[in-house]
Design a protein around this motif. Sequence first.
Motif, PDB file in Angstrom:
ATOM      1  N   ALA A  14       0.708  -1.304  -0.049  1.00  0.00           N
ATOM      2  CA  ALA A  14      -0.055   0.130   0.125  1.00  0.00           C
ATOM      3  C   ALA A  14       0.837   1.220   0.149  1.00  0.00           C
ATOM      4  O   ALA A  14       0.721   2.115  -0.790  1.00  0.00           O
ATOM      5  CB  ALA A  14      -0.964   0.147   1.326  1.00  0.00           C
ATOM      6  N   ILE A  15       2.012   1.474   0.739  1.00  0.00           N
ATOM      7  CA  ILE A  15       2.732   2.501   0.958  1.00  0.00           C
ATOM      8  C   ILE A  15       3.761   2.530  -0.457  1.00  0.00           C
ATOM      9  O   ILE A  15       4.039   3.787  -0.777  1.00  0.00           O
ATOM     10  CB  ILE A  15       3.614   2.707   2.105  1.00  0.00           C
ATOM     11  CG1 ILE A  15       4.581   1.649   2.461  1.00  0.00           C
ATOM     12  CG2 ILE A  15       2.332   2.885   3.315  1.00  0.00           C
ATOM     13  CD1 ILE A  15       5.561   1.933   3.542  1.00  0.00           C
TER      14      ILE A  15
ATOM     15  N   LEU B 191       1.427   4.468  -2.435  1.00  0.00           N
ATOM     16  CA  LEU B 191       0.975   5.778  -2.218  1.00  0.00           C
ATOM     17  C   LEU B 191       2.127   6.783  -2.149  1.00  0.00           C
ATOM     18  O   LEU B 191       2.226   7.930  -2.650  1.00  0.00           O
ATOM     19  CB  LEU B 191       0.504   5.738  -0.715  1.00  0.00           C
ATOM     20  CG  LEU B 191      -0.938   5.179  -0.548  1.00  0.00           C
ATOM     21  CD1 LEU B 191      -1.456   5.168   0.959  1.00  0.00           C
ATOM     22  CD2 LEU B 191      -1.944   6.236  -1.164  1.00  0.00           C
ATOM     23  N   VAL B 192       3.296   6.125  -1.738  1.00  0.00           N
ATOM     24  CA  VAL B 192       4.426   6.963  -1.365  1.00  0.00           C
ATOM     25  C   VAL B 192       5.545   6.888  -2.974  1.00  0.00           C
ATOM     26  O   VAL B 192       5.790   8.092  -3.202  1.00  0.00           O
ATOM     27  CB  VAL B 192       5.489   6.501  -0.239  1.00  0.00           C
ATOM     28  CG1 VAL B 192       6.732   7.228  -0.059  1.00  0.00           C
ATOM     29  CG2 VAL B 192       4.506   6.585   1.114  1.00  0.00           C
TER      30      VAL B 192
ATOM     31  N   GLY C  75       2.684   7.442  -6.140  1.00  0.00           N
ATOM     32  CA  GLY C  75       1.874   8.519  -5.702  1.00  0.00           C
ATOM     33  C   GLY C  75       2.838   9.680  -5.593  1.00  0.00           C
ATOM     34  O   GLY C  75       2.575  10.723  -6.074  1.00  0.00           O
ATOM     35  N   ALA C  76       3.645   9.730  -4.506  1.00  0.00           N
ATOM     36  CA  ALA C  76       4.391  10.825  -4.099  1.00  0.00           C
ATOM     37  C   ALA C  76       5.787  11.254  -4.788  1.00  0.00           C
ATOM     38  O   ALA C  76       5.992  12.199  -5.537  1.00  0.00           O
ATOM     39  CB  ALA C  76       4.552  10.914  -2.558  1.00  0.00           C
TER      40      ALA C  76
END
Lengths: 193, 97
Positions: free
Chosen positions: A62-63, A66-67, A70-71
Amino acid sequence: MTDPAYPLFYTFHFYLFGVIALASALAFVTRKSPVAAALWLVNVMFALAALYVMLDAHFIAAIQVLVYAGAIMVVFLFVIMLLNLGHPSEIADARGKWGKMAAGVLGLILLAEIAVVSGTRVRPEWVVPRGEMNRLLAEKGAIGVVADPLFTRYLLAFELTSILLLIAIVGAVALGRRSDHTTDPAEESAHAG
Amino acid sequence: MLAEALALSAALFTIGVVGVLIRRNAIIIFMCVELMLNAVNLSFVALSRYYGADGQVFVFFVMTVAAAEAAVGLAIIISIFRHRQSVNLQNINLLRG
């Protein structure tokens, strides 16, 4: 190298996402346009996230999305956009003969290392019993598996990480700030205000 | 699946190394470093399945360091671009003797 403990469905998808990751990585290093390269790298990260789920690391998957996808990749794309680097024509950036030869030799050495290391066996006393991660996941949940050691055994490292992030934020702002060439202190303070 | 995951991780790392060596665009080289970090993360996750959850905690730290590194590195690239109007490493040769 078929392992009877893993069903065909699992093995098939493991290889599928592995091939996607490898193909996307190859496409990533060969694209001329930085935007195309960045999007292929996002594809690698999604394939790796799928593999993390299959390897019982649900929270990390998941991270990863996200990280990383995503980021971090959005920051890369922002910088490409900010510097207006999206035109592949001006970037004939493959290195000359010597750089390619060095890359080829080093790549072959690393691949040979893979071949050598893949023949070694891990010591049986290092291996936790099969299904240990599944038991932990069932007992603590996907986040608890990571959070429990993170806030007990690795608490100091976790707190140091927050200091690292603070330093990185301050450093990025200090480096990225547009330096005005005015030396007039009054104007400088007017800008700061 | 440990052997396959480690082989995939090593292959991805090799692709990242070759990418660093054959490209001259600083941003692409930087993304190749991220690919290498991801390859190492994959082997941590694969091994954590056999040796306990500590590997996943380490992946967490690697991701944090990667985020900090991306922020600072991209800020450096932006300030280099302001001086040289380029991110091609051929034009950034101040230290060449």
